[in-house]
Motif scaffolding. Structure first.
Motif, PDB file in Angstrom:
ATOM      1  N   ALA A 123      32.088  35.741  32.889  1.00 39.59           N
ATOM      2  CA  ALA A 123      32.028  35.835  34.211  1.00 39.59           C
ATOM      3  C   ALA A 123      30.941  35.600  35.127  1.00 39.59           C
ATOM      4  O   ALA A 123      30.981  35.051  36.179  1.00 39.59           O
ATOM      5  N   ARG A 170      30.748  31.572  35.424  1.00 41.21           N
ATOM      6  CA  ARG A 170      31.902  31.301  35.915  1.00 41.21           C
ATOM      7  C   ARG A 170      31.590  31.403  37.638  1.00 41.21           C
ATOM      8  O   ARG A 170      31.736  30.326  38.472  1.00 41.21           O
ATOM      9  N   ASP A 230      37.972  25.745  34.243  1.00 36.22           N
ATOM     10  CA  ASP A 230      39.473  25.881  33.907  1.00 36.22           C
ATOM     11  C   ASP A 230      39.411  25.921  32.220  1.00 36.22           C
ATOM     12  O   ASP A 230      40.256  26.735  31.827  1.00 36.22           O
ATOM     13  N   ASP A 288      38.571  33.287  30.445  1.00 36.98           N
ATOM     14  CA  ASP A 288      38.225  34.197  31.508  1.00 36.98           C
ATOM     15  C   ASP A 288      37.890  35.656  30.931  1.00 36.98           C
ATOM     16  O   ASP A 288      38.700  36.418  30.969  1.00 36.98           O
ATOM     17  N   THR A 289      36.704  35.717  30.453  1.00 36.66           N
ATOM     18  CA  THR A 289      36.224  36.983  29.706  1.00 36.66           C
ATOM     19  C   THR A 289      34.985  37.483  30.462  1.00 36.66           C
ATOM     20  O   THR A 289      34.331  36.938  31.227  1.00 36.66           O
TER      21      THR A 289
END
Length: 55
Positions: free
Chosen positions: A29, A32, A20, A24-25
């Protein structure tokens, strides 16, 4: 006696919070996705191996 359930909960909560916190790039990615997939797999395995009578 080692309480694996507690260790699992601590580790998974920290990994979820880390996901969290990551932006979010595109650069994040792959990392994540790897971490999120591992969390899902661990959760599925944990649920599958948990005795339904234990709550």
């Amino acid at each position: 006696m080692v309480h694996y359930e507690k260790l699992y909960a601590i580790l998974c909560a920290a990994a979820s919070e880390a996901l969290d916190a990551l932006p979010d790039t595109a650069e994040n990615a792959e990392g994540r996705l790897l971490l999120q997939t591992a969390l899902y797999q661990a959760e599925e395995l944990y649920i599958a191996q948990t005795d339904p009578g234990e709550t």
